[in-house]
Scaffold this motif. Structure first.
Motif, short mmCIF file in Angstrom:
data_model
loop_
_atom_site.label_atom_id
_atom_site.label_comp_id
_atom_site.label_asym_id
_atom_site.label_seq_id
_atom_site.Cartn_x
_atom_site.Cartn_y
_atom_site.Cartn_z
N ARG A 293 -8.73 4.84 -4.19
CA ARG A 293 -8.29 3.52 -4.68
C ARG A 293 -7.55 2.75 -3.58
O ARG A 293 -7.55 1.52 -3.57
CB ARG A 293 -7.46 3.63 -5.95
CG ARG A 293 -6.07 4.15 -5.76
CD ARG A 293 -5.27 4.16 -7.09
NE ARG A 293 -3.94 4.67 -6.87
CZ ARG A 293 -2.92 3.94 -6.42
NH1 ARG A 293 -3.07 2.66 -6.16
NH2 ARG A 293 -1.74 4.50 -6.23
N HIS A 294 -6.96 3.45 -2.63
CA HIS A 294 -6.29 2.79 -1.52
C HIS A 294 -7.30 2.13 -0.58
O HIS A 294 -6.98 1.13 0.06
CB HIS A 294 -5.41 3.78 -0.74
CG HIS A 294 -4.20 4.20 -1.50
ND1 HIS A 294 -4.15 5.37 -2.22
CD2 HIS A 294 -2.99 3.60 -1.68
CE1 HIS A 294 -2.96 5.49 -2.79
NE2 HIS A 294 -2.24 4.42 -2.48
N ARG B 99 -8.00 -1.16 -2.31
CA ARG B 99 -6.83 -2.03 -2.17
C ARG B 99 -6.70 -2.52 -0.73
O ARG B 99 -6.41 -3.69 -0.48
CB ARG B 99 -5.56 -1.30 -2.62
CG ARG B 99 -4.36 -2.23 -2.72
CD ARG B 99 -3.23 -1.52 -3.44
NE ARG B 99 -2.02 -2.29 -3.44
CZ ARG B 99 -1.50 -2.89 -4.49
NH1 ARG B 99 -2.11 -2.81 -5.66
NH2 ARG B 99 -0.37 -3.56 -4.40
N LEU C 104 0.85 -1.19 0.00
CA LEU C 104 0.00 0.00 0.00
C LEU C 104 0.89 1.24 0.00
O LEU C 104 1.24 1.75 1.05
CB LEU C 104 -0.91 -0.02 1.24
CG LEU C 104 -2.10 0.91 1.22
CD1 LEU C 104 -3.12 0.44 0.19
CD2 LEU C 104 -2.76 0.94 2.58
N THR D 288 -9.18 -5.17 -0.12
CA THR D 288 -8.73 -6.39 -0.79
C THR D 288 -7.70 -7.12 0.06
O THR D 288 -7.77 -8.34 0.23
CB THR D 288 -8.14 -6.06 -2.18
OG1 THR D 288 -9.14 -5.38 -2.95
CG2 THR D 288 -7.68 -7.30 -2.90
N ILE D 289 -6.77 -6.39 0.63
CA ILE D 289 -5.74 -6.98 1.48
C ILE D 289 -6.37 -7.62 2.72
O ILE D 289 -6.05 -8.75 3.09
CB ILE D 289 -4.68 -5.93 1.88
CG1 ILE D 289 -3.92 -5.45 0.64
CG2 ILE D 289 -3.72 -6.49 2.93
CD1 ILE D 289 -3.09 -4.19 0.87
N CYS E 54 -1.77 -8.14 -11.17
CA CYS E 54 -3.19 -8.11 -11.54
C CYS E 54 -3.42 -7.65 -12.98
O CYS E 54 -4.52 -7.85 -13.51
CB CYS E 54 -4.01 -7.29 -10.55
SG CYS E 54 -3.54 -5.57 -10.44
N ARG F 1 0.79 -9.66 -2.07
CA ARG F 1 1.61 -8.77 -2.89
C ARG F 1 1.86 -9.37 -4.27
O ARG F 1 1.77 -8.69 -5.29
CB ARG F 1 2.93 -8.44 -2.20
CG ARG F 1 3.74 -7.39 -2.97
CD ARG F 1 5.05 -7.00 -2.31
NE ARG F 1 5.91 -8.14 -2.09
CZ ARG F 1 6.25 -8.61 -0.88
NH1 ARG F 1 5.82 -8.03 0.21
NH2 ARG F 1 7.03 -9.66 -0.77
N LEU G 245 -1.42 -8.92 -6.22
CA LEU G 245 -1.70 -7.52 -6.54
C LEU G 245 -0.68 -6.94 -7.52
O LEU G 245 -1.02 -6.09 -8.34
CB LEU G 245 -1.76 -6.68 -5.27
CG LEU G 245 -2.93 -6.97 -4.34
CD1 LEU G 245 -2.82 -6.13 -3.06
CD2 LEU G 245 -4.26 -6.74 -5.03
#
Length: 158
Positions: A41-42, A45, A26, A48-49, A69, A63, A66
């Motif tokens: 967008r963070h 993300r 991140l 998602t993490i 992707c 990682r 991602l």
């Protein structure tokens, strides 16, 4: 948004986000006056993490996915993890069945219940534990007959 706001939106501590930054998961959009700045967008993300960790993936695996992707290289890793998740779901379902049976079982000592023993055997079979001396078919259900429940002085037939 600042790191504290992103952390609040994700339900995490800022130190977790700093760790993810160190791990390359991140990266802030920019730094303003030495403070990390993040965008919407963070948030995606970060979610998602969080979900990937909840599914049992390591930060290194996350990682790897991602980072790839944009191409198809992440699919073998996800396919392998999907197999592991399916195995885990089966194990959890079996344990759930054991607990549900114990909750419904009418035998004073549930460990003597043949239905419970069959469930335990199915767990043993899926983990390569040493087999129980008497093979039981893999089945489950609340006992319907007293013949399935040996009395304390009885020994089940082989």
């Amino acid at each position: 948004m600042k790191i504290g706001e992103l952390a609040n939106r994700l339900g995490l501590r800022p130190s977790t986000l700093r760790h993810w930054n160190t791990e390359g998961l991140l990266t802030p959009t920019t730094r303003v006056n030495s403070q990390r700045e993040y965008s919407s967008r963070h948030v995606i993300r970060g979610m998602t993490i969080i979900r990937a960790q909840a599914a049992g993936m390591t930060l290194q695996q996350i990682r790897a996915v991602l980072d790839r992707c944009d191409d198809l290289e992440h699919r073998p890793l996800l396919a392998q993890h999907l197999v592991e998740l399916d195995r885990h779901v089966h194990e959890v379902a079996t344990i759930k069945a054991l607990i549900e049976h114990v909750m419904r079982c009418t035998v004073d000592d549930f460990a003597r219940c043949l239905h419970y023993q069959r469930l335990v055997q199915s767990v043993s079979d899926s983990h390569s534990y040493p087999p129980i001396s008497r093979p039981f078919p893999q089945s489950c259900g609340t006992p319907v007959s007293t013949r399935d429940h040996p009395q304390p002085d009885e020994t089940p037939e082989p």
